[in-house]
Motif scaffolding. Structure first.
Motif, PDB file in Angstrom:
ATOM      1  N   ILE A   1       0.872  -1.164   0.000  1.00  0.00           N
ATOM      2  CA  ILE A   1       0.000   0.000   0.000  1.00  0.00           C
ATOM      3  C   ILE A   1       0.917   1.223   0.000  1.00  0.00           C
ATOM      4  CG2 ILE A   1      -1.663   1.339   1.340  1.00  0.00           C
ATOM      5  CD1 ILE A   1      -2.620  -1.295   2.554  1.00  0.00           C
ATOM      6  N   PHE A   2       0.604   2.200  -0.849  1.00  0.00           N
ATOM      7  CA  PHE A   2       1.402   3.424  -0.914  1.00  0.00           C
ATOM      8  C   PHE A   2       0.563   4.604  -0.437  1.00  0.00           C
ATOM      9  CE2 PHE A   2       3.679   0.695  -3.759  1.00  0.00           C
ATOM     10  CZ  PHE A   2       4.994   1.085  -3.624  1.00  0.00           C
ATOM     11  N   ARG A   3       1.198   5.497   0.295  1.00  0.00           N
ATOM     12  CA  ARG A   3       0.554   6.743   0.686  1.00  0.00           C
ATOM     13  C   ARG A   3       1.611   7.840   0.685  1.00  0.00           C
ATOM     14  NH1 ARG A   3      -0.719   7.282   7.093  1.00  0.00           N
ATOM     15  NH2 ARG A   3       1.380   6.980   7.841  1.00  0.00           N
ATOM     16  N   ALA A   4       1.149   9.073   0.616  1.00  0.00           N
ATOM     17  CA  ALA A   4       2.042  10.232   0.632  1.00  0.00           C
ATOM     18  C   ALA A   4       1.453  11.277   1.562  1.00  0.00           C
ATOM     19  CB  ALA A   4       2.191  10.809  -0.772  1.00  0.00           C
ATOM     20  N   TYR A   5       2.325  12.011   2.242  1.00  0.00           N
ATOM     21  CA  TYR A   5       1.857  13.062   3.143  1.00  0.00           C
ATOM     22  C   TYR A   5       2.910  14.160   3.272  1.00  0.00           C
ATOM     23  CZ  TYR A   5       4.440  10.019   6.380  1.00  0.00           C
ATOM     24  OH  TYR A   5       5.394   9.217   6.967  1.00  0.00           O
ATOM     25  N   GLU A   6       2.428  15.345   3.644  1.00  0.00           N
ATOM     26  CA  GLU A   6       3.325  16.488   3.856  1.00  0.00           C
ATOM     27  C   GLU A   6       4.272  16.214   5.013  1.00  0.00           C
ATOM     28  OE1 GLU A   6       1.524  20.750   3.417  1.00  0.00           O
ATOM     29  OE2 GLU A   6       0.143  19.475   4.555  1.00  0.00           O
ATOM     30  N   ARG A   7       5.472  16.704   4.898  1.00  0.00           N
ATOM     31  CA  ARG A   7       6.435  16.613   6.001  1.00  0.00           C
ATOM     32  C   ARG A   7       6.190  17.800   6.925  1.00  0.00           C
ATOM     33  NH1 ARG A   7      12.532  18.284   6.117  1.00  0.00           N
ATOM     34  NH2 ARG A   7      12.956  17.633   8.236  1.00  0.00           N
ATOM     35  N   LYS A   8       5.451  17.556   8.022  1.00  0.00           N
ATOM     36  CA  LYS A   8       5.147  18.629   8.969  1.00  0.00           C
ATOM     37  C   LYS A   8       5.592  18.319  10.390  1.00  0.00           C
ATOM     38  CE  LYS A   8       1.712  21.202   8.920  1.00  0.00           C
ATOM     39  NZ  LYS A   8       0.457  21.923   9.015  1.00  0.00           N
ATOM     40  N   ASN A   9       5.982  17.089  10.668  1.00  0.00           N
ATOM     41  CA  ASN A   9       6.365  16.672  12.020  1.00  0.00           C
ATOM     42  C   ASN A   9       7.802  17.113  12.288  1.00  0.00           C
ATOM     43  OD1 ASN A   9       7.045  15.280  14.374  1.00  0.00           O
ATOM     44  ND2 ASN A   9       5.722  13.555  13.864  1.00  0.00           N
ATOM     45  N   ASN A  10       7.985  18.048  13.227  1.00  0.00           N
ATOM     46  CA  ASN A  10       9.321  18.562  13.525  1.00  0.00           C
ATOM     47  C   ASN A  10      10.140  17.622  14.403  1.00  0.00           C
ATOM     48  OD1 ASN A  10       8.943  20.960  12.071  1.00  0.00           O
ATOM     49  ND2 ASN A  10       7.874  21.885  13.795  1.00  0.00           N
ATOM     50  N   ILE A  11       9.478  16.749  15.138  1.00  0.00           N
ATOM     51  CA  ILE A  11      10.196  15.823  16.021  1.00  0.00           C
ATOM     52  C   ILE A  11      10.748  14.654  15.226  1.00  0.00           C
ATOM     53  CG2 ILE A  11       9.952  14.253  17.995  1.00  0.00           C
ATOM     54  CD1 ILE A  11       7.799  16.251  19.028  1.00  0.00           C
ATOM     55  N   ASP A  12       9.919  14.011  14.421  1.00  0.00           N
ATOM     56  CA  ASP A  12      10.349  12.922  13.546  1.00  0.00           C
ATOM     57  C   ASP A  12       9.703  13.137  12.190  1.00  0.00           C
ATOM     58  OD1 ASP A  12      11.037  10.633  12.186  1.00  0.00           O
ATOM     59  OD2 ASP A  12      10.562   9.281  13.841  1.00  0.00           O
ATOM     60  N   PRO A  13      10.430  13.728  11.246  1.00  0.00           N
ATOM     61  CA  PRO A  13       9.850  14.121   9.964  1.00  0.00           C
ATOM     62  C   PRO A  13       9.238  12.976   9.159  1.00  0.00           C
ATOM     63  CG  PRO A  13      12.060  15.005  10.205  1.00  0.00           C
ATOM     64  CD  PRO A  13      11.831  14.099  11.358  1.00  0.00           C
ATOM     65  N   LEU A  14       9.625  11.740   9.430  1.00  0.00           N
ATOM     66  CA  LEU A  14       9.099  10.614   8.662  1.00  0.00           C
ATOM     67  C   LEU A  14       7.783  10.069   9.210  1.00  0.00           C
ATOM     68  CD1 LEU A  14      12.377   8.680   7.844  1.00  0.00           C
ATOM     69  CD2 LEU A  14      11.131  10.304   6.427  1.00  0.00           C
ATOM     70  N   ILE A  15       7.281  10.639  10.296  1.00  0.00           N
ATOM     71  CA  ILE A  15       6.014  10.201  10.881  1.00  0.00           C
ATOM     72  C   ILE A  15       4.944  11.235  10.555  1.00  0.00           C
ATOM     73  CG2 ILE A  15       4.790   9.753  13.046  1.00  0.00           C
ATOM     74  CD1 ILE A  15       7.359   8.593  14.149  1.00  0.00           C
ATOM     75  N   TYR A  16       3.768  10.745  10.169  1.00  0.00           N
ATOM     76  CA  TYR A  16       2.644  11.620   9.811  1.00  0.00           C
ATOM     77  C   TYR A  16       2.273  12.537  10.976  1.00  0.00           C
ATOM     78  CZ  TYR A  16      -2.059  13.110   8.667  1.00  0.00           C
ATOM     79  OH  TYR A  16      -3.166  13.873   8.440  1.00  0.00           O
ATOM     80  N   TYR A  17       2.006  13.807  10.661  1.00  0.00           N
ATOM     81  CA  TYR A  17       1.639  14.801  11.666  1.00  0.00           C
ATOM     82  C   TYR A  17       0.130  14.987  11.671  1.00  0.00           C
ATOM     83  CZ  TYR A  17       1.504  19.208  14.195  1.00  0.00           C
ATOM     84  OH  TYR A  17       1.233  20.193  15.108  1.00  0.00           O
ATOM     85  N   SER A  18      -0.514  14.659  12.789  1.00  0.00           N
ATOM     86  CA  SER A  18      -1.979  14.694  12.879  1.00  0.00           C
ATOM     87  C   SER A  18      -2.533  16.020  13.389  1.00  0.00           C
ATOM     88  CB  SER A  18      -2.468  13.555  13.762  1.00  0.00           C
ATOM     89  OG  SER A  18      -1.915  13.666  15.056  1.00  0.00           O
ATOM     90  N   GLY A  19      -1.685  17.019  13.614  1.00  0.00           N
ATOM     91  CA  GLY A  19      -2.148  18.340  14.009  1.00  0.00           C
ATOM     92  C   GLY A  19      -2.345  18.501  15.506  1.00  0.00           C
ATOM     93  N   LEU A  20      -2.794  19.709  15.908  1.00  0.00           N
ATOM     94  CA  LEU A  20      -3.055  20.038  17.311  1.00  0.00           C
ATOM     95  C   LEU A  20      -4.413  20.728  17.423  1.00  0.00           C
ATOM     96  CD1 LEU A  20       0.375  21.622  18.340  1.00  0.00           C
ATOM     97  CD2 LEU A  20      -0.478  19.370  18.985  1.00  0.00           C
TER      98      LEU A  20
END
Length: 87
Positions: A36-55
């Motif tokens: 399965i392939f997915r793509a997402y913006e790099r927004k996580n400042n702690i670990d850039p390779l993990i998806y950022y779910s917001g605040l």
């Protein structure tokens, strides 16, 4: 914007992640299997390779993402081309 493309081997539960700056991505030496392939913006400042779910407070939007609609079969010594993830 920087984008992370992720390939997940369904049966082995292996994840491969690759950061891209343009629209081209290449995964070398993937284990054979269904992916399965997915793509997402790099927004996580702690670990850039993990998806950022917001605040919620203070509000920060989650990273935009897209999932490729089909599974992709990868076989040993085969090239797979034409995977277009609409973002």
């Amino acid at each position: 914007r920087d984008i992370i493309v992720e390939a997940k081997n369904i049966s082995l539960n292996l994840f491969y992640r690759y950061e891209i700056e343009d629209s081209i991505f290449i995964f070398d030496n993937l284990q054979p299997g269904q992916y399965i392939f997915r793509a997402y913006e790099r927004k996580n400042n702690i670990d850039p390779l993990i998806y950022y779910s917001g605040l919620l407070n203070p509000y920060e939007r989650a990273a935009e993402f897209s999932i490729y609609r089909d599974t992709v079969e990868v076989r040993k010594f085969w090239d797979v081309e034409g995977i277009n993830i609409e973002f």
